[in-house]
Design an enzyme around this catalytic site. Structure first.
Site, short mmCIF file in Angstrom:
data_model
loop_
_atom_site.label_atom_id
_atom_site.label_comp_id
_atom_site.label_asym_id
_atom_site.label_seq_id
_atom_site.Cartn_x
_atom_site.Cartn_y
_atom_site.Cartn_z
CB CYS A 2 -0.91 0.01 1.23
SG CYS A 2 -2.00 -1.43 1.33
CD GLU A 77 0.37 -8.02 3.41
OE1 GLU A 77 -0.43 -8.55 4.21
OE2 GLU A 77 0.02 -7.21 2.55
CG ASP A 97 -1.85 -8.00 7.86
OD1 ASP A 97 -2.73 -7.79 7.02
OD2 ASP A 97 -0.72 -7.49 7.80
#
Length: 561
Positions: A2, A77, A97
């Site tokens: 992102c 992540e 997450d």
């Protein structure tokens, strides 16, 4: 993958400032949010989302009812988030997450939080209760983070430097933008006027240290000792686990496959793990090159061996040269070897995004630095010196290979995953005796090759294929990519320009016409920002004048043999 962006203490109109956030829109093509911080009219977050996990509730900044005073914007992540949630019995509000960062922070503070994260990340965490701002980045800088901060306390943070360079601030017309160091976190005080003051910058993890989160891993027990069979068994366990944990996604997985040792091991292990997870689609693998490229032939052999759905992307010298401007803009660097290697990766990422539905892409980045894979390691004066060089390369990954891998894929809305830079795998590899990790019998990465020799994971000829740089392997030996580039710039940069190079570019003065050309393009996009690159990447111990492996004596001897 992102794009994050945040401002604290801005003295300009936020609606104008937020235009800078749109310069990283490519990192998150699925959604965008811009949100002001309650009670601080000059503080805000911007977020570009690539929906990889929890497409419904994954927008940021993340805020949950239990912690109304916490704001989190992160790119990355966290592979052990479910394990942490179960172990500490946290009540989740989403399936994202990154929510684990909020729970861990509330439980144990920033130091414990960041040390417990198994994954890749760059984040901005705001605590309005304690009036603190925290910045953090993963050990190897797999996820990028840049910051700009003025003496009067204005702070700007972004995933890429291009999202900061045009920001305005009354006291500082030219904002100094710099990369946030990997393996560090920073604590800042938030003042009532929205400005900040740095309290401390902490290096929380050294690459050779086993990470704290290893205490809670699901990895089967490793065997003690350094007998070769024990070591090989442990490496297989850790590498398989490194790939397995990275399957965490709601999007289709693909893999870059150059036909070299590293990408071949990743692709073969990945396909095996996908089958065990009963994923319903075939693994797509991708190779790129010009005609007569040794990489294309080698990748085809691996794809046939493992049974992947294989794609070959052909490009010619004109297409590669035409991409240089876009590539340098995306990279935010002018390093010669990085630019060379990025063209192929940029073009293949463009192809993947346009022609397939694979979004999460695995790759073999980090192995050369970790396992002493560069050809010049044959010239290391001692195992200890080779070990020092390996760790230096790992510390500088964020300036070179990791930077290339992130920017070329992110430019096309893809997320890259790199199992060789897994914390557990890399720290174990670095804990091995130095003499076990050096090249042997004229072959680099000997230990890694030996580890998988009896597994039939990849063809033997690929397992023992000599090192070939990605930027070299995409072209034939007779007409290397670096030679094509040098021939092109010969007509773009004349001798008079080179004679004036030191005066025009006093910092990191280019020594070749190729370097001069890249620097010109860089300065056109990012004038006055040459200090983003502290030094050029260059082999050690061999008095090299060019970073290409094909210029080295060892490579030429291997080709003749």
């Amino acid at each position: 993958m992102c794009g994050i962006w945040a401002l604290f203490g801005s003295d300009d109109c936020l609606s104008v400032q937020c235009l800078s956030a749109m310069k990283i829109a490519h990192r998150g093509p699925d959604a965008f949010r811009f949100e002001n911080v309650n009670g601080y009219t000059n503080c805000c977050f911007g977020f570009h989302r690539l929906a990889v996990v929890d497409p419904l509730f994954g927008m940021q900044p993340i805020r949950v009812k239990k912690y109304p005073y916490l704001w989190l914007c992160y790119n990355g992540e966290i592979y052990n988030h479910k394990k942490m949630q179960q172990h500490f019995e946290f009540e989740y509000q989403t399936k994202v997450d990154g929510e684990i960062i909020l729970h861990l922070y509330d439980k144990g503070g920033i130091e414990q939080t960041i040390c417990m994260l198994d994954g890749v990340f760059a984040f901005v965490l705001l605590d309005t209760a304690t009036k603190k701002v925290f910045l953090g980045r993963d050990t190897y800088g797999v996820r990028p983070l840049f910051k700009a901060m003025t003496e009067d306390g204005f702070l700007a943070v972004c995933s890429e430097a291009k999202g900061l360079v045009t920001l305005k601030h009354s006291t500082t017309p030219f904002l100094k933008v710099e990369p946030f160091l990997p393996g560090h976190y920073e604590v800042l005080d938030l003042k009532p006027n929205g400005k900040v003051a740095s309290v401390e910058m902490v290096k929380y993890h050294h690459c050779r240290d086993e990470p704290l989160h290893a205490l809670y891993d699901n990895v089967e027990k490793l065997f003690p000792g350094f007998e070769i069979e024990t070591v090989k068994n442990n490496l297989r366990i850790l590498f398989n686990n490194a790939v397995k944990k990275r399957l965490m996604t709601d999007r289709r997985i693909g893999c870059l496959l150059s036909g070299g040792l590293d990408s071949s091991l990743v692709a073969a292990t990945l396909l095996k793990q996908l089958k065990e997870a009963r994923v319903q689609y075939p693994l797509q693998t991708f190779a790129i090159g010009m005609e007569d490229s040794p990489d294309l032939l080698a990748a085809r052999k691996v794809a046939d061996h493992i049974g992947s759905e294989h794609y070959e992307v052909l490009f010619n010298s004109e297409e590669g040269i035409q991409a240089l401007d876009e590539v340098i803009f995306s990279l935010e660097t002018y390093d010669i070897t990085t630019v060379r290697a990025s063209v192929g990766m940029y073009l293949i990422s463009k192809y993947i995004r346009k022609n397939t539905d694979s979004v999460v892409i695995f790759s073999g980045e980090g192995s050369d630095e970790l396992t002493q894979g560069y050809i010049y390691f044959h010239k290391a004066p001692s195992p200890e010196k080779a070990e020092e060089e390996s760790e230096r390369l790992l510390r500088e990954l964020y300036l070179f290979d990791v930077l290339r891998a992130d920017r070329t894929t992110a430019a096309h809305g893809l997320e890259l995953r790199v199992p060789f830079l897994d914390h557990r795998f890399s720290s174990y590899y670095l804990s091995l005796p130095p003499e076990m990790r050096i090249p042997k019998n004229g072959i680099e990465k000997h230990l890694l090759r030996e580890t998988f020799e009896d597994s039939n994971l990849i063809p033997k000829e690929i397992l023992w294929r000599p090192k070939e740089a990605f930027s070299d392997g995409i072209t034939s030996v007779k007409n290397s990519w670096f030679k094509i580039l040098q021939e092109y710039v010969e007509h773009q940069v004349d001798d008079a320009m080179m004679a004036n190079a030191a005066q025009k570019f006093p910092f990191n003065t280019p020594k070749t016409k190729e370097g001069y050309y890249y620097r010109q393009v860089f300065e056109r996009h990012y004038p006055g920002r040459a200090d983003w690159l502290s030094h050029y990447w260059m082999p050690k111990w061999i008095n090299a004048t060019d970073p290409s492996a094909r210029t080295l004596t060892h490579y030429k001897s291997a080709v003749k043999a």
